[in-house]
Scaffold this active site. Structure first.
Site, PDB file in Angstrom:
ATOM      1  N   LYS A 171       0.833  -1.205   0.000  1.00  0.00           N
ATOM      2  CA  LYS A 171       0.000   0.000   0.000  1.00  0.00           C
ATOM      3  C   LYS A 171       0.864   1.250   0.000  1.00  0.00           C
ATOM      4  O   LYS A 171       0.676   2.153  -0.825  1.00  0.00           O
ATOM      5  CB  LYS A 171      -0.935   0.002   1.209  1.00  0.00           C
ATOM      6  CG  LYS A 171      -1.925   1.168   1.212  1.00  0.00           C
ATOM      7  CD  LYS A 171      -2.589   1.347   2.550  1.00  0.00           C
ATOM      8  CE  LYS A 171      -1.710   2.159   3.485  1.00  0.00           C
ATOM      9  NZ  LYS A 171      -2.409   2.596   4.712  1.00  0.00           N
ATOM     10  N   ASP A 189      -6.504   0.758   0.846  1.00  0.00           N
ATOM     11  CA  ASP A 189      -6.589   1.031   2.276  1.00  0.00           C
ATOM     12  C   ASP A 189      -7.967   0.597   2.767  1.00  0.00           C
ATOM     13  O   ASP A 189      -8.718  -0.058   2.036  1.00  0.00           O
ATOM     14  CB  ASP A 189      -6.313   2.509   2.561  1.00  0.00           C
ATOM     15  CG  ASP A 189      -7.409   3.437   2.040  1.00  0.00           C
ATOM     16  OD1 ASP A 189      -8.347   2.949   1.357  1.00  0.00           O
ATOM     17  OD2 ASP A 189      -7.339   4.651   2.318  1.00  0.00           O
TER      18      ASP A 189
END
Length: 300
Positions: A171, A189
């Site tokens: 991420k 996320d």
């Protein structure tokens, strides 16, 4: 010795078998009727083909592009190193709190070399407002040392290099690649994962699997901006606990419509940041951002 003939015995056995089967035959139509009733179209949504889902997903992206033409990363940064550090700090806290904390952090440690040589207790005190400050200090000092020793003090522009740095996962790497290097990436996320499941693009929970599924729906050129748009929508309208369904511009495309507030007036009161007339998360937002800048730490 029995007086019954073989023929008579056979007839009696057949009659007994038919008598035993009768209740089962009678029950069969009732069970079939029950199954048909439970599967009636009026009580079960029509299955969506993969092609139809892809078309709906791409239309959602186009609609979001019109709603959030100014979508952007909501972390303040001036270079790849600052974005990398800010993204690591953003774990388990808001971007707003990170943005309020990083000015003092970068004033004290503007380069990887400076941050690698920091006194841990002093850095911990600066980043304390972001939570988990001891673990984050360890990660930041570790990744800074790695940048200094292995990459000449520069943030690498490759996923395989970034994920080797302490505290950096896919991420974080995709955030840095997409926004500091222009390399397309999907940032999964909590907001992104929640929304793509609500929209029935996938039912996967694992971020890596979610990333792979969504990457197969959209062309690579859309990945970075798609991530910003989805996250913007999740923070402003499609909230985790009470989505503002009645104020949602993509409600007709959402199979989960009705999970939240559907009354338009009540839904509008749930809108956040610029959608609700409040400051955003960045202290230094882009020039085209229509909302108000966030206040500095301690200013409100």
């Amino acid at each position: 010795m029995s007086s019954s003939t073989p023929g008579t015995a056979g007839k009696k056995a057949k009659a007994a078998t038919e008598a035993e089967a009768a209740p089962r035959k009678a029950a069969a139509p009732r069970k079939a009727a029950t199954r048909a009733k439970s599967a009636a179209p009026s009580k079960a949504p029509k299955a969506e083909s993969h092609l139809a889902m892809v078309r709906r997903a791409r239309r959602i992206n186009r609609e979001l592009a019109e709603v959030y033409p100014y979508a952007h990363p909501e972390l303040d940064f001036r270079n790849p190193f600052e974005l990398l550090v800010a993204t690591v700090l953003s774990a388990q806290t808001t971007d707003l709190r990170v943005n309020q904390t990083t000015p003092a952090l970068f004033a004290a440690y503007p380069t990887p070399e400076d941050m690698a040589a920091a006194v841990p207790e002093e850095m911990e005190e600066i980043i304390r407002p972001t939570g988990f400050f001891r673990a984050k200090t360890k990660s930041l000092m570790g990744l800074s040392a790695a940048l200094r020793d292995e990459f000449g003090g520069e943030v690498p522009g490759r996923l395989e290099d970034l994920v080797k740095l302490p505290g950096v996962g896919r991420k974080t790497a995709n955030v840095v690649l997409g926004n500091a290097f222009g390399v397309p990436g999907i940032t999964v996320d909590t907001h992104f994962g929640r929304l793509v499941r609500r929209w029935k693009w996938t039912d996967e929970e694992d971020p890596v699997k979610v990333e792979a599924v969504v990457a197969g729906i959209f062309p690579k050129s859309e990945w970075t901006m798609l991530s910003h748009r989805v996250v913007f929508h999740g923070r402003r309208i499609c909230h985790a606990r009470k989505p503002a369904c009645g104020a949602c511009p993509i409600a007709p495309l959402c199979p989960s419509y009705g999970e939240g507030e559907t009354d338009p007036e009540k839904a509008r009161k749930l809108l956040k940041y610029e959608m609700g007339g409040y400051p955003g998360q960045r202290l230094s937002p882009p020039a085209d951002y229509p909302g108000k800048p966030a206040p500095a730490l301690g200013a409100g």
